[in-house]
Design a protein around this motif. Structure first.
Motif, PDB file in Angstrom:
ATOM      1  N   ARG A 485       0.852  -1.286  -0.165  1.00 18.77           N
ATOM      2  CA  ARG A 485      -0.047  -0.168  -0.118  1.00 18.77           C
ATOM      3  C   ARG A 485       0.827   1.244  -0.003  1.00 18.77           C
ATOM      4  O   ARG A 485       0.538   2.053  -0.578  1.00 18.77           O
ATOM      5  N   SER A 486       1.888   1.167   0.808  1.00 13.44           N
ATOM      6  CA  SER A 486       2.823   2.472   0.636  1.00 13.44           C
ATOM      7  C   SER A 486       3.381   2.527  -0.496  1.00 13.44           C
ATOM      8  O   SER A 486       3.832   3.856  -0.910  1.00 13.44           O
ATOM      9  N   ILE A 487       3.673   1.551  -1.533  1.00 12.72           N
ATOM     10  CA  ILE A 487       4.301   1.852  -2.828  1.00 12.72           C
ATOM     11  C   ILE A 487       3.116   2.856  -3.705  1.00 12.72           C
ATOM     12  O   ILE A 487       3.648   3.706  -4.431  1.00 12.72           O
ATOM     13  N   PHE A 488       1.968   2.399  -3.427  1.00 12.78           N
ATOM     14  CA  PHE A 488       0.983   3.163  -4.052  1.00 12.78           C
ATOM     15  C   PHE A 488       0.850   4.493  -3.733  1.00 12.78           C
ATOM     16  O   PHE A 488       0.448   5.350  -4.659  1.00 12.78           O
ATOM     17  N   ARG A 489       0.913   4.552  -2.352  1.00 16.72           N
ATOM     18  CA  ARG A 489       0.590   6.234  -1.775  1.00 16.72           C
ATOM     19  C   ARG A 489       1.864   7.017  -2.388  1.00 16.72           C
ATOM     20  O   ARG A 489       1.694   8.163  -2.720  1.00 16.72           O
ATOM     21  N   TRP A 495      -5.291   3.155  -5.681  1.00 13.09           N
ATOM     22  CA  TRP A 495      -5.323   1.731  -4.980  1.00 13.09           C
ATOM     23  C   TRP A 495      -6.473   1.115  -5.626  1.00 13.09           C
ATOM     24  O   TRP A 495      -6.574  -0.235  -5.826  1.00 13.09           O
ATOM     25  N   GLU A 496      -7.554   1.994  -5.839  1.00 16.04           N
ATOM     26  CA  GLU A 496      -9.004   1.027  -6.028  1.00 16.04           C
ATOM     27  C   GLU A 496      -9.112   0.619  -7.637  1.00 16.04           C
ATOM     28  O   GLU A 496      -9.782  -0.155  -7.810  1.00 16.04           O
ATOM     29  N   THR A 497      -8.214   1.464  -8.375  1.00 13.76           N
ATOM     30  CA  THR A 497      -8.661   1.359  -9.760  1.00 13.76           C
ATOM     31  C   THR A 497      -7.393   0.384 -10.228  1.00 13.76           C
ATOM     32  O   THR A 497      -6.475   0.309 -10.010  1.00 13.76           O
ATOM     33  N   SER A 578      -0.874  -8.630  -5.950  1.00 10.53           N
ATOM     34  CA  SER A 578      -0.278  -9.505  -4.681  1.00 10.53           C
ATOM     35  C   SER A 578      -0.865  -8.795  -3.531  1.00 10.53           C
ATOM     36  O   SER A 578      -1.445  -9.472  -2.567  1.00 10.53           O
ATOM     37  N   GLY A 579      -1.074  -7.481  -3.415  1.00 16.44           N
ATOM     38  CA  GLY A 579      -1.708  -6.876  -2.212  1.00 16.44           C
ATOM     39  C   GLY A 579      -3.058  -7.209  -1.965  1.00 16.44           C
ATOM     40  O   GLY A 579      -3.686  -7.575  -0.901  1.00 16.44           O
ATOM     41  N   ALA A 595      -3.710  -0.427   6.387  1.00 15.04           N
ATOM     42  CA  ALA A 595      -3.123   0.184   4.927  1.00 15.04           C
ATOM     43  C   ALA A 595      -1.829   0.732   5.539  1.00 15.04           C
ATOM     44  O   ALA A 595      -0.943   0.831   4.543  1.00 15.04           O
ATOM     45  N   ARG A 596      -1.307   1.048   6.520  1.00 21.14           N
ATOM     46  CA  ARG A 596      -0.061   1.756   7.046  1.00 21.14           C
ATOM     47  C   ARG A 596       0.479   0.889   8.102  1.00 21.14           C
ATOM     48  O   ARG A 596      -0.418   0.715   9.381  1.00 21.14           O
ATOM     49  N   MET A 597       1.659   0.566   8.236  1.00 21.15           N
ATOM     50  CA  MET A 597       2.141  -0.105   9.224  1.00 21.15           C
ATOM     51  C   MET A 597       3.759   0.645   9.577  1.00 21.15           C
ATOM     52  O   MET A 597       4.233   0.902   8.730  1.00 21.15           O
TER      53      MET A 597
END
Ligand code: ARG
Length: 597
Positions: A485-489, A495-497, A578-579, A595-597
C-alpha cells in the motif's frame, strides 16, 4: 481462474487427440517440484502406455507436440520415463492474471453445484468459560464458513451452544446453596464456574444433594417457571461474556441454535429409533448398538449406513439414560433432522476436536439408519500444546487456559513487539493508531498461528514466533500488505482502480505471476478439503515471491524502461494483485489488515 483444472482439461484433450482415443483420459497434472523442469508435469501418458503395453516415451511425443502448439504453453518436452513437462507461456499468463485482477472475485470462480452447508462451530458450553479448545473450533470454523461461501455455497454458520443437560440441575441447586449474588453481578461466568465446581463436588459425596439436583433438572425440563427463569439468566449472562470474545475475534454466526432448541423433538426422535428397531433397552438405558444392526432389516435405512470400524465396536450410543434423561447424542440426532427439514441442508460440517471422533461416527451411522443421506463431516483438529513443556496448554496454577487470558497475552506481546519495531524505525504507527494496530496484529497473529497448522496435528503455542514480523507469521503478511500500500501512496497511484495489463518478463515477475495465478485453485482446495492452512501457505508464497520481485525489479522507477510505460503499469498491476490477494486471503481467514504500518 482455476489454473490446474484448466491445464488438466487442455492436457486431457491433447492426449485424446494425439492418440485418437474415444474419450479424454485423465491427464494427471502435477506441479513440478523444481522449476528447472518447467511449471507442470503431465503424468497421464504413462498410465495409458501401461494399459496399452506401449512405449510411454513414444506415446508422449505427439502429445507434447500438440501441447506445445497451444497458446497457454511456451514449451512442452517429453522427459524421464514418459511424462511431459510444461512451461507456461508468459503472455498467456499475463492475460489470465489481468482477467483475475479485473474481476471482483479475484479469479475464484463459483462451484458448478452450489450446496446449502451448515457449519457447526465454536459451540461452547453455558456457565463455563471458553477455553483454548474452543479457540480452534471458533477460528477454523469462521475460516471454513468464509471459504465455502467464497466458492459459491450457501453457508449457515451455527453456534450449537451447550445450553441444556445435567449440569443445569447442579447449577440451580448450587446457586441456591452456594451462590453469591454480588459475585454473579460482577462476573457471572466466573461465579457460575465456581458454583458448578462446588455443586458437583458436593453431589459426589451427598446423595440427597444429588437427588435434589436431578429433581430440579426434571422440573426445568418440564417448564417450571422459576427454574426456567434461573436458566435463562445463566444463558443470558454467559452470552454476554461470549459476545465480548466473539467481538474481539470478529466472529459472527447466522444461527445460535443451542442444544435447548431441540428439546421438544427429543421424545419423537427416541420413539422413532425404538419403533424402527434401531435402539433397544440395555440396563434401563435406551441404546443403539451399531455392531448388532443390519441396515437391510431397517425400513428406510441407507445400505452402507454402518462403516466397518463400527461393526466391530460394541460401545453403545446412548440416546436415553435409565432415569429418562436425554443426552448430547439425542440432541445431535434431532439437530441433523432439523438441518435437513428446516434448512434443506445438503451438508452438515462439525468443527470439533478429535476426541469426539467416536461420537460423530456413531451419530452419523445412526442417522443413516434413519435414512438421512445428507453429507456429514467431522472436521476434527488436534490440541494446542505448551511451547516449553509440549504438554496440553495450562496456566502456571495448572488450570486450563481461558480464551480471554490467551487473547490478552497475545495483544500484550504484540504491543511489546510493535513498540520494539517502532523504536528501531522499522514500523511507523502513530500513537493514535496503536490500539487498533495492537488488536489487528495481536488477534491476527493468534488466528494465523492456529490456521497455518495442518488442523489434525497438535501444535506448540509459541508467543514469540506468533508475533514475528519475519517468516511465516500473521504480522509478516500484514506488514507485506502495508508495504504494498505504501508503494501506491508514494507513487500517488489509486489503489482502487485496476492498474492495467500484466506482461511478466523478468524471472522474478514470472515466478510471482505463476504464484498469483494459483489463488483460485488454492481457495477451492482449502474449502473443499477443510484445510485453511493451504491458503496460509499460498499467502506466504505470495509475500515471498513479491518480496523477491520487488528487490529485483523497480516498480515506480520503471517509467524509463519503455516509451509507453507498459513495464511500470505491468509491475504496478502485479504489485496490486499481490496486495489484493493478501488482503482478500487474510479476510477469508478472518484476519484484518492495516493500510499503514
Ligand atoms: N458443546 C460441545 C463441547 O464443548 C461441542 C458441540 C459441538 N457440536 C455438536 N453438534 N455436537 O464439547
Amino acid at each position: 481462474m482455476r489454473l490446474e483444472r484448466t491445464l488438466d482439461a487442455l492436457a486431457a484433450a491433447a492426449l485424446q487427440e494425439a492418440l485418437g482415443l474415444d474419450e479424454a483420459p485423465p491427464a494427471l497434472i502435477r506441479k513440478t517440484q523444481d522449476p528447472k523442469f518447467g511449471d507442470f508435469q503431465v503424468n497421464g501418458v504413462m498410465a495409458l502406455a501401461k494399459r496399452q503395453k506401449a512405449n510411454p516415451r513414444e506415446l508422449a511425443a505427439p502429445v507434447a507436440e500438440r501441447l506445445a502448439a497451444l497458446p497457454a504453453i511456451a514449451k512442452a518436452e517429453v522427459a524421464g520415463p514418459g511424462f511431459v513437462n510444461l512451461t507456461l507461456d508468459p503472455a498467456w499468463l499475463g492475460t489470465r492474471l489481468s482477467e483475475d485482477a479485473g474481476d471482483g472475485r479475484l479469479g475464484v470462480d463459483p462451484v458448478e453445484t452450489s450446496e446449502t452447508i451448515v457449519v457447526d462451530f465454536s459451540s461452547p458450553n453455558i456457565a463455563k468459560q471458553m477455553h483454548v479448545g474452543h479457540l480452534r473450533s471458533t477460528i477454523l470454523g469462521q475460516a471454513l464458513v468464509q471459504l465455502l461461501r467464497c466458492i459459491g455455497h450457501r453457508v449457515i454458520g451455527d453456534n450449537h451452544l451447550g445450553d441444556w443437560g445435567t449440569q443445569f440441575g447442579l447449577l440451580i441447586v448450587g446457586l441456591r446453596t452456594f451462590g453469591d449474588e454480588a459475585a454473579l453481578e460482577a462476573d457471572a461466568i466466573v461465579e457460575l464456574e465456581r458454583v458448578y465446581k462446588a455443586a458437583s463436588a458436593r453431589a459426589k459425596e451427598d446423595e440427597a444433594f444429588a437427588a435434589e439436583a436431578r429433581a430440579e433438572l426434571a422440573k426445568l425440563q418440564q417448564g417450571d417457571p422459576d427454574n426456567r427463569a434461573t436458566w435463562e439468566r445463566m444463558v443470558a449472562t454467559t452470552r454476554e461474556t461470549l459476545d465480548t470474545i466473539y467481538a474481539r475475534l470478529g466472529t459472527t454466526f447466522d444461527e445460535w441454535l443451542g442444544e435447548s432448541a431441540y428439546d421438544a423433538m427429543l421424545p419423537g426422535v427416541v420413539g422413532e429409533l425404538e419403533a424402527k428397531g434401531i435402539a433397544r433397552e440395555d440396563e434401563g438405558a435406551l441404546c443403539v448398538f451399531l455392531n448388532e444392526l443390519d441396515p437391510a432389516a431397517i425400513d428406510g435405512a441407507l445400505p452402507d449406513a454402518i462403516p466397518k470400524k463400527l461393526k466391530k465396536n460394541g460401545t453403545p450410543f446412548i440416546v436415553r439414560k435409565s432415569d429418562g434423561a436425554f443426552l448430547y447424542s439425542t440432541t445431535d440426532i434431532a439437530t441433523i433432522l432439523h438441518r435437513r427439514d428446516v434448512f434443506d441442508a445438503d451438508r452438515s460440517v462439525y468443527v470439533v476436536g478429535a476426541p469426539q471422533g467416536l461420537h460423530f461416527r456413531q451419530l452419523f451411522a445412526t442417522v443413516r439408519l434413519l435414512g438421512v443421506d445428507m453429507a456429514l463431516e467431522h472436521v476434527a483438529f488436534g490440541q494446542i500444546l505448551d511451547a516449553e513443556t509440549g504438554k496440553i496448554l495450562r496456566t502456571r496454577g495448572g488450570t486450563t487456559v481461558t480464551l480471554r487470558s490467551l487473547l490478552d497475552e497475545a495483544e500484550e506481546r504484540a504491543r511489546e513487539k510493535i513498540e520494539e519495531q517502532r523504536a528501531e524505525g522499522r514500523l511507523r504507527i502513530a500513537d493514535a493508531d496503536m490500539d487498533e494496530a495492537v488488536a489487528t496484529i495481536g488477534i491476527g497473529a493468534v488466528k494465523y498461528v492456529d490456521l497455518q497448522q495442518n488442523r489434525l496435528t497438535d501444535y506448540r503455542f509459541d508467543f514469540d514466533k506468533m508475533v514475528s514480523f519475519s517468516g511465516n507469521a500473521g504480522p509478516y503478511l500484514q506488514y507485506q500488505y502495508a508495504r504494498i500500500r505504501s508503494i501506491f501512496r508514494k507513487g500517488e497511484v489509486d489503489w482502487e482502480t485496476p492498474a492495467g495489463a500484466i506482461v511478466p518478463e523478468e524471472p522474478s515477475e514470472l515466478t510471482l505471476a505463476k504464484t498469483l495465478l494459483r489463488f483460485g485453485d488454492v481457495v477451492h482446495e482449502a474449502a473443499e478439503t477443510y484445510q485453511p492452512h493451504l491458503l496460509c501457505g499460498h499467502l506466504y508464497d505470495v509475500a515471498q515471491a513479491f518480496s523477491r520481485f520487488y528487490t529485483a525489479c523497480p516498480v515506480l522507477d520503471a517509467a524509463g524502461l519503455d516509451a509507453e510505460g507498459a513495464t511500470r503499469t505491468s509491475r504496478l498491476a502485479l504489485t496490486q494483485l499481490s496486495g489484493r490477494q493478501l488482503e482478500e486471503g487474510l479476510a477469508l481467514l478472518g484476519i484484518g489488515v492495516l493500510a499503514r504500518m
